[in-house]
Design an enzyme around this catalytic site. Structure first.
Site, PDB file in Angstrom:
ATOM      1  N   ASP A 179       9.099 -18.543  92.922  1.00  0.00           N
ATOM      2  CA  ASP A 179       8.300 -17.932  92.104  1.00  0.00           C
ATOM      3  C   ASP A 179       6.635 -17.844  92.668  1.00  0.00           C
ATOM      4  O   ASP A 179       6.825 -17.530  93.812  1.00  0.00           O
ATOM      5  CB  ASP A 179       8.317 -18.472  90.623  1.00  0.00           C
ATOM      6  CG  ASP A 179       7.412 -17.511  89.689  1.00  0.00           C
ATOM      7  OD1 ASP A 179       8.397 -16.601  89.033  1.00  0.00           O
ATOM      8  OD2 ASP A 179       6.509 -17.923  89.447  1.00  0.00           O
ATOM      9  N   TYR A 315      -2.017 -14.588  86.954  1.00  0.00           N
ATOM     10  CA  TYR A 315      -1.725 -13.421  87.214  1.00  0.00           C
ATOM     11  C   TYR A 315      -2.855 -12.487  87.224  1.00  0.00           C
ATOM     12  O   TYR A 315      -3.017 -11.458  88.075  1.00  0.00           O
ATOM     13  CB  TYR A 315      -0.774 -12.898  86.171  1.00  0.00           C
ATOM     14  CG  TYR A 315       0.344 -13.453  86.107  1.00  0.00           C
ATOM     15  CD1 TYR A 315       1.856 -12.735  86.884  1.00  0.00           C
ATOM     16  CD2 TYR A 315       1.017 -14.675  85.819  1.00  0.00           C
ATOM     17  CE1 TYR A 315       2.984 -13.277  86.876  1.00  0.00           C
ATOM     18  CE2 TYR A 315       2.261 -15.141  85.695  1.00  0.00           C
ATOM     19  CZ  TYR A 315       3.122 -14.503  86.230  1.00  0.00           C
ATOM     20  OH  TYR A 315       4.529 -15.211  86.303  1.00  0.00           O
ATOM     21  N   HIS A 370      16.618 -17.100  89.320  1.00  0.00           N
ATOM     22  CA  HIS A 370      15.115 -17.357  89.939  1.00  0.00           C
ATOM     23  C   HIS A 370      14.580 -18.821  89.933  1.00  0.00           C
ATOM     24  O   HIS A 370      13.825 -19.166  90.629  1.00  0.00           O
ATOM     25  CB  HIS A 370      14.253 -16.408  88.683  1.00  0.00           C
ATOM     26  CG  HIS A 370      12.972 -16.311  89.018  1.00  0.00           C
ATOM     27  ND1 HIS A 370      12.375 -15.756  90.239  1.00  0.00           N
ATOM     28  CD2 HIS A 370      11.840 -16.903  88.389  1.00  0.00           C
ATOM     29  CE1 HIS A 370      11.185 -15.769  90.037  1.00  0.00           C
ATOM     30  NE2 HIS A 370      10.747 -16.656  89.196  1.00  0.00           N
TER      31      HIS A 370
END
Length: 392
Positions: A179, A315, A370
């Site tokens: 990630d 982000y 993930h």
């Protein structure tokens, strides 16, 4: 700036645990979804079970004790406190490794790796497989400091991680990540800080720039893609990334995530659709991958540290910097790639070989998604040992 490294221990006051339970009990529930699947998000039945388990069966003190069983530290880098776990192996020739987490992860995501990596002879390996393990909390995450100004994007975090390893006295080391952790160690691979020998990634950044642009714009894909490459593009598109677009543009609007623990849990569970489905099954009693305790250890850490917004800003920082999640970045150092079947996309070998000219390992795993280190630690430990062995 001080280069001092200070010991740290987690000690959440009992009053905060009581307040968490009070807020869970006071949750205002939405009506049931109008579909028979997870296409509208986390189902009411699932999130109600999360609340029931959180209130009636979950014990934060267990994971708090586990975290404190390892040496924890704080150190200031670039005017910000960095928290990290640092466990040295008893084996003399152990190779230092920095292991980097992502969102919605934390140090908890990689703690299952510590014992097998530092004490391989007790976990199916040999002394030659030993690592000294460093697991930092990203800025704005967990027990690290929360940036009060802009600029903490993956490239800056990568520089800070290089400084951390130098500060710990490591002149030869490797780095691993998934990630955001994959993106950060990929940036370290580009920056080539002194001592970094190579990286291992379970979320490779290998998509050619023109293909990456077509994926995100919704345009037609190039006609010369192989079936495997086209499938990888479709996998990226099917994940939607609603959470990423929201945090990438309006992180401060997510105020409710620091006010409602159930709101926080629902948002964090709805990451990629395969992980979401697996977590929903775990709360329905299916024993696979992550357990309810695993999930709530991580959500509780975000809750007690109040880091939902400070973590989300990563982000936004990446959006502002114009960085891509999966596109080729130009790493020249040796790279080992592990491809898990339920990752957000399965990176094709053809792309990996072009993106990483010194590809030293590429393997497709039979199980895992993930959060591979968290879900399938045995597979991840094996991949780290094998993938980085040639760099010792």
């Amino acid at each position: 700036m001080t280069h001092e490294t200070r010991p740290f221990q987690v000690d959440i006051p009992e009053a905060e645990i009581s307040e968490l339970k009070r807020r869970i009990k006071a949750t205002r529930w939405p009506e049931k979804e109008t579909v028979g699947d997870e296409s509208q998000g986390v189902r009411l039945e699932t999130i109600r079970e999360v609340a029931r388990y959180w209130l009636g069966q979950y014990d934060w003190r267990k994971i708090e004790s586990k975290i404190n069983s390892y040496p924890n530290f704080l150190t200031e880098i670039d005017d910000l406190d960095f928290h990290f776990i640092h466990v040295r192996s008893k084996h003399e020739n152990a190779l230092p490794i920095l292991v980097a987490h992502g969102w919605p992860g934390s140090i908890i995501e990689q703690m299952k790796l510590i014992q097998p990596l530092t004490d391989p002879t007790a976990h199916g390996g040999s002394a030659d497989d030993a690592f000294h393990v460093v697991i930092p909390s990203m800025p704005g995450y967990g027990f690290s400091g929360k940036p009060s100004a802009t600029g903490w994007n993956p490239e800056r975090i990568a520089r800070a991680y290089g400084e951390l390893m130098a500060r710990l006295g490591y002149t030869r080391y490797v780095a691993q990540g998934g990630d955001w952790g994959a993106i950060v160690v990929n940036a370290m691979g580009v920056q080539e800080p002194a001592g970094l020998l190579g990286i291992h990634t379970n979320m490779p950044e290998v998509i050619p720039p023109e293909v990456d642009a077509a994926i995100w714009s919704g345009n037609l894909l190039p006609s010369n893609l192989s079936d495997e490459e086209r499938t990888a593009c479709e996998q990226v598109r099917e994940n939607k990334f609603a959470y990423a677009f929201l945090m990438g543009t309006r992180p401060q609007t997510l105020t409710g995530l620091v006010d409602s623990p159930i709101g926080l849990a629902a948002f964090m569970i709805d990451h990629d659709w395969k992980s979401h489905s697996m977590i929903a099954r775990s709360f329905a009693g299916v024993d696979e991958g992550l357990t309810p305790d695993d999930v709530l250890d991580n959500v509780s850490l975000f809750w007690f540290t109040g880091t939902a917004i400070s973590a989300a800003r990563l982000y936004w920082e990446t959006t502002v910097a114009g960085l891509s999640f999966f596109a080729v970045k130009g790493v020249k150092l040796p790279v080992a790639c592990s491809v898990f079947p339920d990752e957000m996309y399965q990176a094709p070998r053809s792309w990996a070989e072009k993106a990483y000219p010194k590809l030293i390992h590429y393997n497709k795993l039979p199980k895992g998604g993930h959060f591979a280190a968290w879900e399938q630690p045995d597979h991840m430990v094996s991949e780290i040992r094998t993938g980085l062995r040639s760099l010792r």
